[in-house]
Design a protein around this motif. Structure first.
Motif, mmCIF file in Angstrom:
data_model
loop_
_atom_site.group_PDB
_atom_site.id
_atom_site.type_symbol
_atom_site.label_atom_id
_atom_site.label_comp_id
_atom_site.label_asym_id
_atom_site.label_seq_id
_atom_site.Cartn_x
_atom_site.Cartn_y
_atom_site.Cartn_z
ATOM 1 N N PRO A 1 7.600 -23.860 -2.995
ATOM 2 C CA PRO A 1 8.995 -23.905 -2.532
ATOM 3 C C PRO A 1 9.750 -22.599 -2.746
ATOM 4 C CG PRO A 1 8.443 -25.928 -3.684
ATOM 5 C CD PRO A 1 7.267 -25.018 -3.842
ATOM 6 N N ASP A 2 9.419 -21.856 -3.814
ATOM 7 C CA ASP A 2 10.106 -20.583 -4.057
ATOM 8 C C ASP A 2 9.841 -19.579 -2.938
ATOM 9 O OD1 ASP A 2 10.984 -21.682 -6.395
ATOM 10 O OD2 ASP A 2 9.966 -20.263 -7.719
ATOM 11 N N GLU A 3 8.624 -19.607 -2.391
ATOM 12 C CA GLU A 3 8.306 -18.682 -1.305
ATOM 13 C C GLU A 3 9.127 -19.019 -0.064
ATOM 14 O OE1 GLU A 3 4.576 -16.977 1.384
ATOM 15 O OE2 GLU A 3 4.206 -18.520 -0.126
ATOM 16 N N VAL A 4 9.251 -20.296 0.221
ATOM 17 C CA VAL A 4 10.038 -20.727 1.375
ATOM 18 C C VAL A 4 11.502 -20.342 1.193
ATOM 19 C CG1 VAL A 4 10.761 -22.706 2.757
ATOM 20 C CG2 VAL A 4 8.446 -22.635 1.794
ATOM 21 N N PRO B 1 13.274 -8.906 -3.974
ATOM 22 C CA PRO B 1 12.274 -9.850 -4.486
ATOM 23 C C PRO B 1 11.339 -10.360 -3.403
ATOM 24 C CG PRO B 1 14.410 -10.920 -4.291
ATOM 25 C CD PRO B 1 14.638 -9.472 -3.986
ATOM 26 N N THR B 2 10.097 -10.537 -3.755
ATOM 27 C CA THR B 2 9.113 -11.161 -2.873
ATOM 28 C C THR B 2 8.397 -12.255 -3.659
ATOM 29 O OG1 THR B 2 7.327 -9.638 -3.460
ATOM 30 C CG2 THR B 2 8.757 -8.995 -1.623
ATOM 31 N N VAL B 3 7.881 -13.230 -2.954
ATOM 32 C CA VAL B 3 7.186 -14.349 -3.592
ATOM 33 C C VAL B 3 5.905 -14.642 -2.817
ATOM 34 C CG1 VAL B 3 7.308 -16.776 -4.294
ATOM 35 C CG2 VAL B 3 9.376 -15.356 -4.341
ATOM 36 N N GLN C 1 4.095 -16.500 -7.457
ATOM 37 C CA GLN C 1 4.031 -15.197 -8.097
ATOM 38 C C GLN C 1 5.216 -14.376 -7.604
ATOM 39 O OE1 GLN C 1 2.158 -13.874 -10.452
ATOM 40 N NE2 GLN C 1 3.197 -11.922 -10.293
ATOM 41 N N HIS C 2 6.138 -14.066 -8.507
ATOM 42 C CA HIS C 2 7.347 -13.326 -8.153
ATOM 43 C C HIS C 2 7.113 -11.835 -8.374
ATOM 44 C CE1 HIS C 2 10.063 -16.897 -7.863
ATOM 45 N NE2 HIS C 2 9.108 -17.418 -8.623
#
Length: 279
Positions: free
Chosen positions: A157-160, A262-264, A218-219
């Motif tokens: 969900p963090d990537e989305v 930031p990228t995930v 992975q942040h």
């Protein structure tokens, strides 16, 4: 010149040195390696295998957790990667073995307490490797590995939630189109290479059981993504470009971003086990 194949292009000194520098300068491999090592329950182990171990980033995390008497074998098919690793990782508890993952059983003389593989299972012959892992593990031994979200068909969900604006890959395609007349391949929704259902089936066929799985995020930052895409095996775009041209395209695309943006990325982490009692 096409980019070096991500499965076969690792035995190259430039790739190996660039990759090893990435593992030292950016947190991704340290974080994922420590996570896998922790899940492998290494504190009482005597023999652990770092499968597809590359330049030793995961072996380092394993060595931090195993007892002082333990032995770690790092197996990888790319001698160049191991040469890069040997220069900085000199722990006497570590043995380097140069061989494909499918030949694992030929290089592990005693039953292993755990086999750990960081972000490389997808490039092996999975049924053969799983069978070899079962062969070398002691009863009750753990097999812990992770797979990139794209290969596993999962997304955290963090990537989305984090997706805003264009990705660095999209900007690379734009820069290549503008400067070199590049035509990106049509976007297609490819089937995942190793979904959990297939992994579970392969494990069962090999005589192992799934203990648990988790989708993790992975942040990182755009700067880390740029460094990753500077490694020759990952440099883009595909097609008849020299590495110098790919780096020029990457720098132009990166100039349109913010280094600390930031990228995930998503990962599927799998913990399996050889049963303590087998038929």
């Amino acid at each position: 010149m096409a980019p070096l194949d991500a499965a076969l292009g690792w035995d190259d000194d430039t790739t190996a040195e660039t990759y090893a520098a990435f593992t030292r300068d950016f947190p991704m491999y340290g974080v994922t390696s420590r996570d896998l090592a922790r899940r492998a329950s290494l504190t009482g182990n005597s023999l652990v295998v770092d499968l597809c171990g590359g330049a030793g980033a995961t072996a380092k995390s394993i060595l931090d957790l195993v007892p002082m008497h333990a032995h770690v074998i790092s197996l990888d098919n790319a001698a160049a990667m191991q040469r890069a690793g040997r220069r900085v990782l000199t722990d006497p508890r570590l043995t380097w073995g140069t061989a494909p993952a499918e030949k694992l059983a030929d290089h592990v003389p005693d039953p292993a307490d755990a086999v750990v593989c960081n972000s490389a299972i997808w490039k092996t012959n999975v049924p053969v490797v799983f069978s070899a892992v079962h062969q070398v593990l002691r009863p009750g031994g753990r097999f812990v590995f992770n797979i990139g979200g794209g290969f596993a068909g999962v997304r955290h969900p963090d990537e989305v939630a984090q997706r805003t604006g264009q990705s660095l890959n999209a900007l690379i395609h734009q820069a290549a189109a503008s400067d070199y007349g590049y035509t990106p391949p049509p976007a297609t929704e490819a089937a995942p290479k190793l979904p959990l259902e297939a992994i579970t089936e392969h494990l069962s066929t090999a005589g192992m059981t799934l203990v648990g799985s988790e989708i993790v995020a992975q942040h990182s930052t755009m700067a880390e993504k740029k460094a990753w895409l500077s490694i020759p095996v990952f440099a883009r775009p595909e097609g008849e470009f020299s590495h110098t041209q790919r780096m020029e395209i990457l720098h132009k695309a990166y100039s349109l971003t913010k280094p600390d943006a930031p990228t995930v990325t998503s990962w599927l982490v799998v913990v399996a086990q050889r049963p303590t009692e087998e038929r």
